[in-house]
Design a protein around this motif. Structure first.
Motif, short mmCIF file in Angstrom:
data_model
loop_
_atom_site.label_atom_id
_atom_site.label_comp_id
_atom_site.label_asym_id
_atom_site.label_seq_id
_atom_site.Cartn_x
_atom_site.Cartn_y
_atom_site.Cartn_z
N GLN A 109 0.85 -1.19 0.00
CA GLN A 109 0.00 0.00 0.00
C GLN A 109 0.88 1.24 0.00
O GLN A 109 1.66 1.46 0.92
N HIS A 110 0.78 2.05 -1.05
CA HIS A 110 1.57 3.28 -1.11
C HIS A 110 0.92 4.38 -0.25
O HIS A 110 1.60 5.15 0.41
N ARG A 111 -0.39 4.43 -0.30
CA ARG A 111 -1.15 5.32 0.57
C ARG A 111 -2.30 4.50 1.15
O ARG A 111 -2.78 3.59 0.50
N ALA A 112 -2.72 4.84 2.35
CA ALA A 112 -3.84 4.11 2.95
C ALA A 112 -5.11 4.53 2.23
O ALA A 112 -5.89 5.36 2.71
N GLU A 113 -5.31 3.94 1.04
CA GLU A 113 -6.42 4.36 0.19
C GLU A 113 -7.13 3.17 -0.43
O GLU A 113 -8.35 3.06 -0.37
N ARG A 114 -6.37 2.24 -1.02
CA ARG A 114 -6.98 1.09 -1.68
C ARG A 114 -7.28 0.01 -0.64
O ARG A 114 -6.41 -0.40 0.13
N LEU A 115 -8.50 -0.48 -0.68
CA LEU A 115 -8.91 -1.49 0.29
C LEU A 115 -8.71 -2.89 -0.27
O LEU A 115 -8.09 -3.75 0.37
N VAL A 116 -9.24 -3.15 -1.46
CA VAL A 116 -9.10 -4.46 -2.09
C VAL A 116 -8.96 -4.30 -3.60
O VAL A 116 -9.36 -3.27 -4.17
N ARG A 117 -8.39 -5.33 -4.23
CA ARG A 117 -8.41 -5.44 -5.69
C ARG A 117 -9.16 -6.71 -6.04
O ARG A 117 -8.88 -7.78 -5.51
N LEU A 118 -10.12 -6.57 -6.94
CA LEU A 118 -10.96 -7.68 -7.36
C LEU A 118 -10.64 -8.03 -8.80
O LEU A 118 -10.80 -7.18 -9.70
N ASN A 119 -10.20 -9.26 -9.04
CA ASN A 119 -9.89 -9.74 -10.40
C ASN A 119 -11.01 -10.68 -10.83
O ASN A 119 -11.08 -11.83 -10.38
N PHE A 120 -11.90 -10.19 -11.68
CA PHE A 120 -13.05 -10.97 -12.12
C PHE A 120 -12.73 -11.74 -13.40
O PHE A 120 -12.22 -11.18 -14.36
N ALA A 121 -13.05 -13.03 -13.41
CA ALA A 121 -13.09 -13.78 -14.66
C ALA A 121 -14.41 -13.43 -15.34
O ALA A 121 -15.45 -13.36 -14.69
N MET A 122 -14.36 -13.17 -16.65
CA MET A 122 -15.54 -12.72 -17.37
C MET A 122 -15.89 -13.71 -18.48
O MET A 122 -15.02 -14.13 -19.25
N ALA A 123 -17.16 -14.09 -18.55
CA ALA A 123 -17.63 -14.93 -19.65
C ALA A 123 -17.88 -14.06 -20.87
O ALA A 123 -18.34 -12.91 -20.73
N PRO A 124 -17.59 -14.54 -22.07
CA PRO A 124 -17.73 -13.69 -23.25
C PRO A 124 -19.16 -13.30 -23.58
O PRO A 124 -19.41 -12.28 -24.21
N ASP A 125 -20.14 -14.12 -23.16
CA ASP A 125 -21.52 -13.88 -23.58
C ASP A 125 -22.49 -13.69 -22.42
O ASP A 125 -23.70 -13.83 -22.59
N ALA A 126 -21.97 -13.39 -21.23
CA ALA A 126 -22.86 -13.25 -20.07
C ALA A 126 -22.35 -12.17 -19.13
O ALA A 126 -21.14 -12.01 -18.96
N ALA A 127 -23.29 -11.45 -18.54
CA ALA A 127 -22.94 -10.43 -17.56
C ALA A 127 -22.79 -11.08 -16.18
O ALA A 127 -23.40 -12.12 -15.90
N ARG A 128 -21.99 -10.47 -15.32
CA ARG A 128 -21.79 -10.96 -13.96
C ARG A 128 -22.46 -10.02 -12.96
O ARG A 128 -22.52 -8.80 -13.17
N SER A 129 -22.98 -10.62 -11.90
CA SER A 129 -23.43 -9.86 -10.74
C SER A 129 -22.66 -10.37 -9.54
O SER A 129 -22.51 -11.59 -9.37
N PHE A 130 -22.20 -9.43 -8.70
CA PHE A 130 -21.34 -9.84 -7.60
C PHE A 130 -21.62 -8.95 -6.39
O PHE A 130 -21.84 -7.75 -6.52
N ASP A 131 -21.63 -9.58 -5.20
CA ASP A 131 -21.86 -8.87 -3.94
C ASP A 131 -20.57 -8.85 -3.12
O ASP A 131 -20.03 -9.92 -2.81
N LEU A 132 -20.11 -7.65 -2.77
CA LEU A 132 -18.94 -7.49 -1.92
C LEU A 132 -19.40 -6.88 -0.60
O LEU A 132 -19.99 -5.80 -0.59
N SER A 133 -19.15 -7.57 0.50
CA SER A 133 -19.62 -7.08 1.79
C SER A 133 -18.48 -7.02 2.80
O SER A 133 -17.47 -7.72 2.69
N PHE A 134 -18.67 -6.15 3.78
CA PHE A 134 -17.67 -5.92 4.83
C PHE A 134 -18.35 -6.07 6.19
O PHE A 134 -19.44 -5.53 6.41
N GLU A 135 -17.70 -6.80 7.07
CA GLU A 135 -18.18 -6.90 8.45
C GLU A 135 -17.57 -5.76 9.27
O GLU A 135 -16.46 -5.31 9.00
#
Length: 244
Positions: A109-135
């Motif tokens: 972390q260069h600055r306390a700014e970025r929380l997470v990086r999400l690398n999504f695999a993507m299907a060529p012919d379909a949209a994705r829905s994704f839920d990211l939650s924090f406790e």
């Protein structure tokens, strides 16, 4: 030019509840994102990535989740202000709750700014829905009561009987005042709008005498305290009440 949605990312955080979460989602590689003809739109806690209808979208999509206030690191369980947690998200994964043990990698972390990086695999012919939650983090609530008489007789009571409190004895505050500490027996989850309404009482011959009908709620100035025997380190939030 027509666009289609290829990814919908929904954000949720226990601390903020239904309020807007101070998070901003951006492409991890902005030049590559632009070159692919992608757009990103964020409305409140919902983020959409749009692609040109006439173009094929990439096989992978990397997004950074950035904090808009350092408080997010304080109130998010598992957040690390020193490292960016990176998660590789296969097509069959639909949700993620932040957990450092599940991260595939950590980026400095260069600055306390970025929380997470999400690398999504993507299907060529379909949209994705994704839920990211924090406790939300949890902390013991420690009321430091000053002033008044016979303060060692005082009790903090939860009218809903969800949280119990125990006397911890006297401490000397930095200003030299003596305070009597009454602390919750279990940690309480942090909330932007706490719904706990604890009462300060003193026993009397005619039943409990209420001194403070609704005590102030804990803030997020947490401090680590001694570890439980065989357990993990705990956090405590100090709350100051004057009876003068």
């Amino acid at each position: 030019m027509a666009y289609r949605s290829i990814l919908t990312l929904s954000l949720a955080h226990e601390y903020y509840g239904s309020d807007a979460i101070p998070l901003q989602v951006r492409p991890a590689d902005a030049p590559a994102f632009d070159k692919a003809g992608l757009l990103i739109r964020q409305r409140g806690n919902t983020v959409q990535v749009l692609a040109d209808d006439a173009e094929a979208h990439p096989d992978t999509l990397s997004l950074d989740v950035l904090t808009q206030t350092p408080d997010v690191f304080v109130v998010s369980k598992g957040a690390d202000w020193r490292n960016v947690l990176m998660f590789d998200l296969s097509l069959d994964k639909e949700a993620l709750t932040l957990d450092p043990d599940e991260a595939q990698d950590k980026l400095p972390q260069h600055r306390a700014e970025r929380l997470v990086r999400l690398n999504f695999a993507m299907a060529p012919d379909a949209a994705r829905s994704f839920d990211l939650s924090f406790e939300a983090v949890e902390a013991l609530w420690a009321y430091h009561v000053t002033g008044g008489q016979n303060i060692e007789d005082l009790e903090v009571v939860d009218p809903k009987a969800h949280v119990s409190f125990s006397a911890q004895g006297q401490v000397i505050l930095p200003n030299g005042q003596q305070a009597f500490v009454i602390r919750s027996d279990v940690p309480v989850p942090a909330r932007a709008r706490p719904d706990q309404k604890f009462t300060l009482q003193r026993p009397s011959a005619f039943g409990p005498e209420t001194l403070v009908p609704v005590l102030p709620a804990a803030g997020i100035s947490f401090k680590p305290i001694e570890e439980e025997q065989g357990g993990a380190a705990r956090l405590q939030s100090d709350i100051y009440v004057s009876l003068w």
